[in-house]
Write an enzyme that holds these catalytic residues in place. Structure first.
Site, PDB file in Angstrom:
ATOM      1  N   TYR A 128     -13.377   3.547  -7.108  1.00 51.62           N
ATOM      2  CA  TYR A 128     -13.222   3.618  -8.371  1.00 51.62           C
ATOM      3  C   TYR A 128     -14.588   4.662  -9.127  1.00 51.62           C
ATOM      4  O   TYR A 128     -14.830   4.832  -9.958  1.00 51.62           O
ATOM      5  CB  TYR A 128     -13.363   2.513  -9.293  1.00 51.62           C
ATOM      6  CG  TYR A 128     -11.976   1.785  -9.170  1.00 51.62           C
ATOM      7  CD1 TYR A 128     -11.468   1.381  -8.159  1.00 51.62           C
ATOM      8  CD2 TYR A 128     -11.088   1.650 -10.227  1.00 51.62           C
ATOM      9  CE1 TYR A 128     -10.334   0.789  -7.861  1.00 51.62           C
ATOM     10  CE2 TYR A 128     -10.018   1.065 -10.387  1.00 51.62           C
ATOM     11  CZ  TYR A 128      -9.397   0.525  -9.034  1.00 51.62           C
ATOM     12  OH  TYR A 128      -8.193   0.106  -8.975  1.00 51.62           O
ATOM     13  N   LYS A 175     -11.430  -4.880   4.551  1.00 50.81           N
ATOM     14  CA  LYS A 175     -10.479  -4.090   5.714  1.00 50.81           C
ATOM     15  C   LYS A 175     -11.540  -3.670   6.680  1.00 50.81           C
ATOM     16  O   LYS A 175     -11.509  -2.242   6.863  1.00 50.81           O
ATOM     17  CB  LYS A 175      -9.401  -3.108   4.961  1.00 50.81           C
ATOM     18  CG  LYS A 175      -8.601  -2.402   5.818  1.00 50.81           C
ATOM     19  CD  LYS A 175      -7.287  -3.182   5.882  1.00 50.81           C
ATOM     20  CE  LYS A 175      -6.346  -2.423   6.917  1.00 50.81           C
ATOM     21  NZ  LYS A 175      -5.139  -3.277   7.014  1.00 50.81           N
ATOM     22  N   ASP A 208      -4.786  -7.013   3.939  1.00 47.75           N
ATOM     23  CA  ASP A 208      -3.249  -7.213   3.791  1.00 47.75           C
ATOM     24  C   ASP A 208      -2.672  -8.579   4.157  1.00 47.75           C
ATOM     25  O   ASP A 208      -1.587  -9.051   3.558  1.00 47.75           O
ATOM     26  CB  ASP A 208      -2.637  -6.119   4.807  1.00 47.75           C
ATOM     27  CG  ASP A 208      -3.402  -5.977   6.055  1.00 47.75           C
ATOM     28  OD1 ASP A 208      -4.337  -6.587   6.053  1.00 47.75           O
ATOM     29  OD2 ASP A 208      -2.886  -5.331   7.118  1.00 47.75           O
ATOM     30  N   ASP A 232      -8.232  -5.168  -7.745  1.00 47.64           N
ATOM     31  CA  ASP A 232      -7.321  -4.831  -8.818  1.00 47.64           C
ATOM     32  C   ASP A 232      -5.911  -5.277  -8.258  1.00 47.64           C
ATOM     33  O   ASP A 232      -5.126  -5.778  -9.017  1.00 47.64           O
ATOM     34  CB  ASP A 232      -7.456  -3.099  -8.856  1.00 47.64           C
ATOM     35  CG  ASP A 232      -6.469  -2.608  -9.868  1.00 47.64           C
ATOM     36  OD1 ASP A 232      -6.194  -3.399 -10.873  1.00 47.64           O
ATOM     37  OD2 ASP A 232      -6.344  -1.380  -9.887  1.00 47.64           O
ATOM     38  N   ASP A 236      -3.401  -8.536  -9.890  1.00 48.81           N
ATOM     39  CA  ASP A 236      -1.986  -8.453 -10.408  1.00 48.81           C
ATOM     40  C   ASP A 236      -1.157  -9.368  -9.515  1.00 48.81           C
ATOM     41  O   ASP A 236      -0.313  -9.974 -10.009  1.00 48.81           O
ATOM     42  CB  ASP A 236      -1.507  -7.006 -10.348  1.00 48.81           C
ATOM     43  CG  ASP A 236      -1.941  -6.178 -11.503  1.00 48.81           C
ATOM     44  OD1 ASP A 236      -2.858  -6.528 -12.087  1.00 48.81           O
ATOM     45  OD2 ASP A 236      -1.071  -5.436 -11.758  1.00 48.81           O
TER      46      ASP A 236
HETATM   47 MG    MG Z   1      -5.406  -3.443 -12.853  1.00 46.00          MG
END
Ligand code: MG
Ligand code: NAI
Length: 340
Positions: A128, A175, A208, A232, A236
């Site tokens: 980001y 990761k 993962d 992020d 969700d």
């Molecule tokens: Mg989001």
């Protein structure tokens, strides 16, 4: 929080369902006796078209005075136009800690009844950072940035939170098997800091695998800390475990500045229909009240929300109900009034 204006907050109304859920939340805050005054600004695409700025200068100034921002979602055009206002706000005010608690309500018809986890997402760097370039017309680079400073502060915050809230475990998500240098550093710093908290269990999972484990056995997770992008995505995912995006609140904290918002976006598909679920934004407002040391008021609202969700008669369509936003808000207010 700035001392001089303890009871004034800045509100950004956003677009899509933003205005509807903002009105709903302010009405509930007032009914619950939060005793706040509001400096309210329209922000986003419509504001840009009307006045040439996505966020009016006065809006920034207000936040710089109050130090507390309640921000509803803003539409970000994909692949064109301005960069995300959210990312900009997080960077401008160095709101480095994005805290996203996901707790299931056993009364809701969700596959999991025992989720109670808190995601600490680093909010200012990683992919980001916006360091992208077109190397040639068929090759694009996006650079992942991980620094010791930003990793340390989010990881420390996660352990401090665990300590204060009596939580048992902090899990680092990464990761590092592939991104050995960047994620490897994040993971190494995690274990360095963990030694300062011998009473809290520290472990790590590759992202993962973590996604799969969250779906198979979410109860194993307690506090989780991770770089920006994984945070992020997994938040969700966490919202899906507890009944959807309509329920997941968040705080974005920096030094002296705090911004509170729902995890979800502006939901353009249901905007203006009067059926948005304001709970995620309302619970974000509760996190704000707690930050402002108005715990009692936050507690009243949380109790009312739980009662309405548990009763199940006034659920919005995202929770498989048929209530409008108005009916849900009325039910929450009725609970608040009944309790006071
Ligand atoms: Mg989001
Ligand atoms: P979204 O979160 O807006 O919507 C995803 C799905 O969840 C939609 O079907 C929507 O109707 C539903 N949903 C979301 N919140 C809901 C609520 N409170 N009540 C009932 N249903 C709800 O994600 P999407 O569609 O990917 O993004 C829409 C816009 O929002 C984009 O422009 C995106 O960039 C922006 N966005 C803004 C954020 C922010 O301001 N913090 C965060 C995430 C996305």
């Amino acid at each position: 929080m700035k001392d001089e204006k303890k009871n004034t907050i800045t509100v950004f109304k956003g677009d899509g369902i933003g205005p509807e859920i903002t009105d709903a939340v302010i009405e509930i805050l007032d009914k619950a006796g939060a005793g706040l005054s509001y400096e309210i600004f329209n922000v986003g695409e419509a504001e840009y078209e009307a006045h040439g700025e996505l966020i009016p200068e006065e809006g920034f100034k207000s936040f710089e005075r109050t130090g507390v921002l309640l921000k509803s979602p803003i539409t970000t055009p994909v692949g064109k136009g301005f960069r995300s206002l959210n990312v900009m706000l997080r960077k401008k005010y160095d709101l480095y800690a994005n805290i996203r608690p996901a707790k299931s309500n056993p009364a809701l018809n969700t596959p999991f009844k025992n989720v109670d986890l808190v995601i600490f997402r680093e909010n200012t760097e990683d992919l980001y950072a916006g360091v992208e370039e077109l190397v040639d017309k068929d090759t694009a680079h996006s650079i992942k940035i991980i620094t010791r400073k930003c990793s340390e502060r989010i990881i420390k915050d996660a352990f401090e939170y665990a300590k204060k809230q009596g939580r048992k475990k902090v899990t680092c998500i990464h990761k590092a098997n592939i991104m050995k240098i960047s994620d490897g550093m994040f993971r190494d710093i995690f274990y360095e800091i963990a030694t300062e908290y011998p009473d809290i269990e520290a472990d790590d999972k590759i992202v993962d695998n973590a996604a799969m484990q969250m779906v198979m056995r979410p109860e194993q997770f307690d506090v989780m800390v991770m770089p920006n992008l994984y945070g992020d995505i997994l938040s969700d995912l966490a919202s899906g475990l507890i009944g959807g995006l309509g329920l997941l609140p968040s705080a974005n904290l920096g030094d002296g500045y705090a911004m509170f918002e729902a995890v979800h976006g502006s939901a353009p598909d249901i905007a203006g229909k009067g059926i948005a679920n304001p709970t995620a934004f309302l619970l974000s407002a509760c996190m704000m009240l707690e930050y402002m040391e108005k715990n009692e008021c936050a507690g009243r609202i949380r109790k009312a929300v739980n009662a309405v969700l548990s009763e199940g008669k006034h659920l919005t369509p995202d929770l498989s109900g048929s209530a409008t936003t108005r009916e849900y808000v009325d039910a929450v207010i009725e609970q608040i009034v009944a309790e006071s």
